[in-house]
Design a protein around this motif. Sequence first.
Motif, PDB file in Angstrom:
ATOM      1  N   UNK A 204       1.802  10.147  -0.277  1.00  0.00           N
ATOM      2  CA  UNK A 204       1.825  10.672   1.092  1.00  0.00           C
ATOM      3  C   UNK A 204       2.680   9.738   1.948  1.00  0.00           C
ATOM      4  N   UNK A 205       2.946  10.147   3.172  1.00  0.00           N
ATOM      5  CA  UNK A 205       3.720   9.298   4.066  1.00  0.00           C
ATOM      6  C   UNK A 205       3.073   7.939   4.260  1.00  0.00           C
ATOM      7  N   UNK A 206       1.732   7.914   4.357  1.00  0.00           N
ATOM      8  CA  UNK A 206       1.029   6.645   4.542  1.00  0.00           C
ATOM      9  C   UNK A 206       1.161   5.781   3.299  1.00  0.00           C
ATOM     10  N   UNK A 207       1.226   6.406   2.125  1.00  0.00           N
ATOM     11  CA  UNK A 207       1.422   5.646   0.893  1.00  0.00           C
ATOM     12  C   UNK A 207       2.793   5.015   0.830  1.00  0.00           C
ATOM     13  N   UNK A 208       3.818   5.723   1.293  1.00  0.00           N
ATOM     14  CA  UNK A 208       5.174   5.177   1.315  1.00  0.00           C
ATOM     15  C   UNK A 208       5.233   3.956   2.235  1.00  0.00           C
ATOM     16  N   UNK A 209       4.650   4.064   3.411  1.00  0.00           N
ATOM     17  CA  UNK A 209       4.657   2.925   4.334  1.00  0.00           C
ATOM     18  C   UNK A 209       3.898   1.743   3.739  1.00  0.00           C
ATOM     19  N   UNK A 210       2.809   1.987   3.050  1.00  0.00           N
ATOM     20  CA  UNK A 210       2.055   0.918   2.411  1.00  0.00           C
ATOM     21  C   UNK A 210       2.913   0.212   1.367  1.00  0.00           C
ATOM     22  N   UNK A 211       3.673   0.977   0.601  1.00  0.00           N
ATOM     23  CA  UNK A 211       4.549   0.383  -0.404  1.00  0.00           C
ATOM     24  C   UNK A 211       5.656  -0.444   0.246  1.00  0.00           C
TER      25      UNK A 211
ATOM     26  N   UNK B 251      -3.195  -7.153   2.152  1.00  0.00           N
ATOM     27  CA  UNK B 251      -2.876  -5.816   2.660  1.00  0.00           C
ATOM     28  C   UNK B 251      -3.874  -4.757   2.209  1.00  0.00           C
ATOM     29  N   UNK B 252      -4.769  -5.105   1.273  1.00  0.00           N
ATOM     30  CA  UNK B 252      -5.755  -4.116   0.831  1.00  0.00           C
ATOM     31  C   UNK B 252      -6.701  -3.710   1.953  1.00  0.00           C
ATOM     32  N   UNK B 253      -6.752  -4.500   3.039  1.00  0.00           N
ATOM     33  CA  UNK B 253      -7.609  -4.118   4.167  1.00  0.00           C
ATOM     34  C   UNK B 253      -7.093  -2.849   4.834  1.00  0.00           C
TER      35      UNK B 253
ATOM     36  N   UNK C 295      -4.937   8.194  -6.895  1.00  0.00           N
ATOM     37  CA  UNK C 295      -6.382   8.029  -7.076  1.00  0.00           C
ATOM     38  C   UNK C 295      -6.773   6.562  -6.971  1.00  0.00           C
ATOM     39  N   UNK C 296      -5.912   5.668  -7.475  1.00  0.00           N
ATOM     40  CA  UNK C 296      -6.201   4.241  -7.349  1.00  0.00           C
ATOM     41  C   UNK C 296      -6.230   3.835  -5.879  1.00  0.00           C
ATOM     42  N   UNK C 297      -5.267   4.333  -5.089  1.00  0.00           N
ATOM     43  CA  UNK C 297      -5.226   4.017  -3.662  1.00  0.00           C
ATOM     44  C   UNK C 297      -6.447   4.587  -2.936  1.00  0.00           C
ATOM     45  N   UNK C 298      -6.749   5.859  -3.196  1.00  0.00           N
ATOM     46  CA  UNK C 298      -7.845   6.519  -2.487  1.00  0.00           C
ATOM     47  C   UNK C 298      -9.189   5.908  -2.883  1.00  0.00           C
TER      48      UNK C 298
ATOM     49  N   UNK D  63      -7.213   3.337   5.631  1.00  0.00           N
ATOM     50  CA  UNK D  63      -6.277   4.241   6.308  1.00  0.00           C
ATOM     51  C   UNK D  63      -5.414   4.991   5.295  1.00  0.00           C
ATOM     52  N   UNK D  64      -4.986   4.303   4.248  1.00  0.00           N
ATOM     53  CA  UNK D  64      -4.177   4.945   3.210  1.00  0.00           C
ATOM     54  C   UNK D  64      -4.968   6.076   2.551  1.00  0.00           C
ATOM     55  N   UNK D  65      -6.240   5.835   2.280  1.00  0.00           N
ATOM     56  CA  UNK D  65      -7.071   6.852   1.638  1.00  0.00           C
ATOM     57  C   UNK D  65      -7.211   8.094   2.513  1.00  0.00           C
ATOM     58  N   UNK D  66      -7.474   7.891   3.797  1.00  0.00           N
ATOM     59  CA  UNK D  66      -7.686   9.033   4.696  1.00  0.00           C
ATOM     60  C   UNK D  66      -6.408   9.859   4.823  1.00  0.00           C
ATOM     61  N   UNK D  67      -5.277   9.206   5.027  1.00  0.00           N
ATOM     62  CA  UNK D  67      -4.021   9.944   5.163  1.00  0.00           C
ATOM     63  C   UNK D  67      -3.624  10.663   3.895  1.00  0.00           C
ATOM     64  N   UNK D  68      -3.850  10.039   2.733  1.00  0.00           N
ATOM     65  CA  UNK D  68      -3.484  10.649   1.457  1.00  0.00           C
ATOM     66  C   UNK D  68      -4.313  11.895   1.182  1.00  0.00           C
ATOM     67  N   UNK D  69      -5.615  11.796   1.379  1.00  0.00           N
ATOM     68  CA  UNK D  69      -6.486  12.948   1.131  1.00  0.00           C
ATOM     69  C   UNK D  69      -6.203  14.064   2.127  1.00  0.00           C
TER      70      UNK D  69
END
Length: 575
Positions: free
Chosen positions: A190-197, A223-225, A246-249, A229-235
Motif C-alpha cells: 500500500x502507499x503507507x508500505x512504500x513510505x515505510x520502506x 521504526x517498528x513503532x 501479512x508480516x507488516x500487518x 499505522x502501516x497495518x491500518x493503512x494496508x488493511x
Amino acid sequence: MSSSARLRRRESADIGQWPDSMPPLLRRIYAARGATCVEQAQPRLTQLLPPDGMLGLDAATTLLLDAIAADRHILVVGDFDCDGATACAVGVRGLRMLGAKRVSHAVPNRIVHGYGLSPALVEELAKLQPDLLVTVDHGIACHAGIAAARERGWQVLVTDHHLPGDRLPQADAIVDPNQPGDTFPSKMLAGVGVMFYVLLALRRRMREAGAFGGGPASNGPDLSVLLDLVAVGTVADLVALDANNRALVAAGLRRLRAGQGSAGLRALIEVSQRDFRNLTAADIGYAVGPRLNAAGRLEDMALGIECLLTDNDAQARSIAATLNQINAERRAVQQQMTDEAEAAFARINLDASSRPMALCLFDPDWHPGVVGLVASKMKERLHRPVIAFAPAEPGSDRLRGSARSIPGFHIRDALADVAARHPDLIEKFGGHAMAAGLSLPLDAFEAFRDAFVHCARIALTPELLQADVLSDGELDASEFDRVHAESLRDGGPWGQGFAEPQFDGEFEVLSWRVVSERHLKLELGRDGLRLNAIQFGGWDGNKPPPWVRIAYRLEPDDYRGGNAVQLVVTHREAL
C-alpha cells in the motif's frame, strides 16, 4: 453477496510442517491458501523483504539526506483516504525520528483541489515555502501538479503504489514498486508500505554513514513503532495480503493489541467499541478504517491526519469523537445514495440473464466522497463492474467517478482502453485492478457509459459474471467451540488474497428474529447442537425456510462472553 452466487469449496488438505500445538483445522485452512509451514502462514518481521530492488530508493534517500543535513523544509503531501492519511503520518513521524527538524504536512481537500498533487494545491502550498515535497499514496499520475511544483523551484519525491500511465511524471525521484523496471518482489504494498520502506532505506544509509554513532543506539531509531499505522493503512486500502504485507500487518496488530499504538489509533479503536486486546484486520477494515476515511469523504482529511499525529490522549479522544460523528453522517449519506441506486436499477426490471455487463451510475445530488462506497455496494450485490459518479462539487459541470470491479476484469486497464479509443472523454484516471478513480465532463457521461459497457461486453464472460462463495468445507460438531473460534481469529491477518476462513453446511432453523430492521438473528440446529447465528443485512422481508444451507464464519461471541461462539452468515439459500 449477489443473490445468484454459487457456493463452492476450496481444495484443501492437512499438509506441510506444522507444530503439534496447531489445531488440524487451522493447518487445513493454511494449506488451502498455499502455505505449508508456519513461516509461510504467519510471516514475521525477520522475513520482511529488504528494500533492495525497489527502483528509485537511492535517489529518494539522497534527496532526504540532503534536505535533513541542510535543514530544508520537507512537506509531506498526503491523500484523502485512510492509506494516504496513515502514509502521511508515517512520513512525518518517521522523518522526525531520523533527524528532520522542519517537517510539515498537507492534504488536498476532495472538493476544493481534487485528487493528488494538483496545480491548485501547489498554488495553495506556496505560502508554506517548502523546499522538498514528498507525496504519499499518490503522485505517479500527477504530471501537472509536479510540473507546477518544480517550476517554483521545489524538489519533488513521489512515493506511490498505483499503476503508472504511459509516461512517468518529471519528479526528482520516484519510488513505486509498480513502475517499469522495478524488481522489488512484492507489488502489493500500500502507499503507507512504500513510505515505510523509504524510511527503512533512509535509516540504512544514515547508519552506513555513521549518523547514529556507536553503542546501543548505533542502529538508529526503532521504526517498528510506526507499524500500527502501516497495518491500518494496508488493511483499509484492500491491497492483497501477500506474505510481506501479512508480516507488516501482523506486527502492527501486535502493537495495537498490546496497547502500544499511537494515541489516535487507540482513540479510534475505543470510539469504535472494539476491544484492542483482540483487534483483528476485520476490525480495522470495518470499524477503524471507515472512521478515519469519513473525514476525507465528507469533511477534510486534515482532521484525520491530526488524529494520527497527536501524542495527547485527550486531544486524540476529542478528534476521534468528531470522526465518529462524521462517520455516522457518512453512513446515512451512503445508505440514501445506495437506496437510490438500487431503486434506479430496479426500475430497469431486468432478470439476471439480461443485466448489462457493467453499470455506470450518476445522480446530480450525490456526494463525490461517497460514490466509491456506493459502487462497492452495488458491485457486491450485482457482481458486475460498477462506476458511480457525482458532481465534482455542487452545480459543477465536471464529474468524479469511483470504480469497483470483480475478479478477472482489470478496471484500471479498462479505463485506459476507453481513453485510448476515445481520447476526449476522460480527463484523468488512475487506480488498480479492482478499484479506480476518474473525472470527466458532465456532457461526456453518456458517451463514456456506452464506451465502458462496450469494453466490458468484450472482456467479460458468463463465468466471470458468476459470483462464487468459496468455502473451506464443513466443520465437525466438535469444532463449534471457543478454542477453534479463537484460533481462527488469531490465525490471520486475513484479508485480500489470504481470505478469512468461512465454512458451509446444512442447518435447521429453530428460531429467528429481525434485529435493527435489517439484520437476521437465527438459532440453528445441527447434530444436536443449538448455535447462535447472525446475518448482517440478511432480512429480505421473507420468513426463513425450515432448513437452510449457509456459508458462515465461526467467531467468538464476546457479547455473551464465556465459551460462547456465533456463526456470522455470509450466504444463505433454502433447501
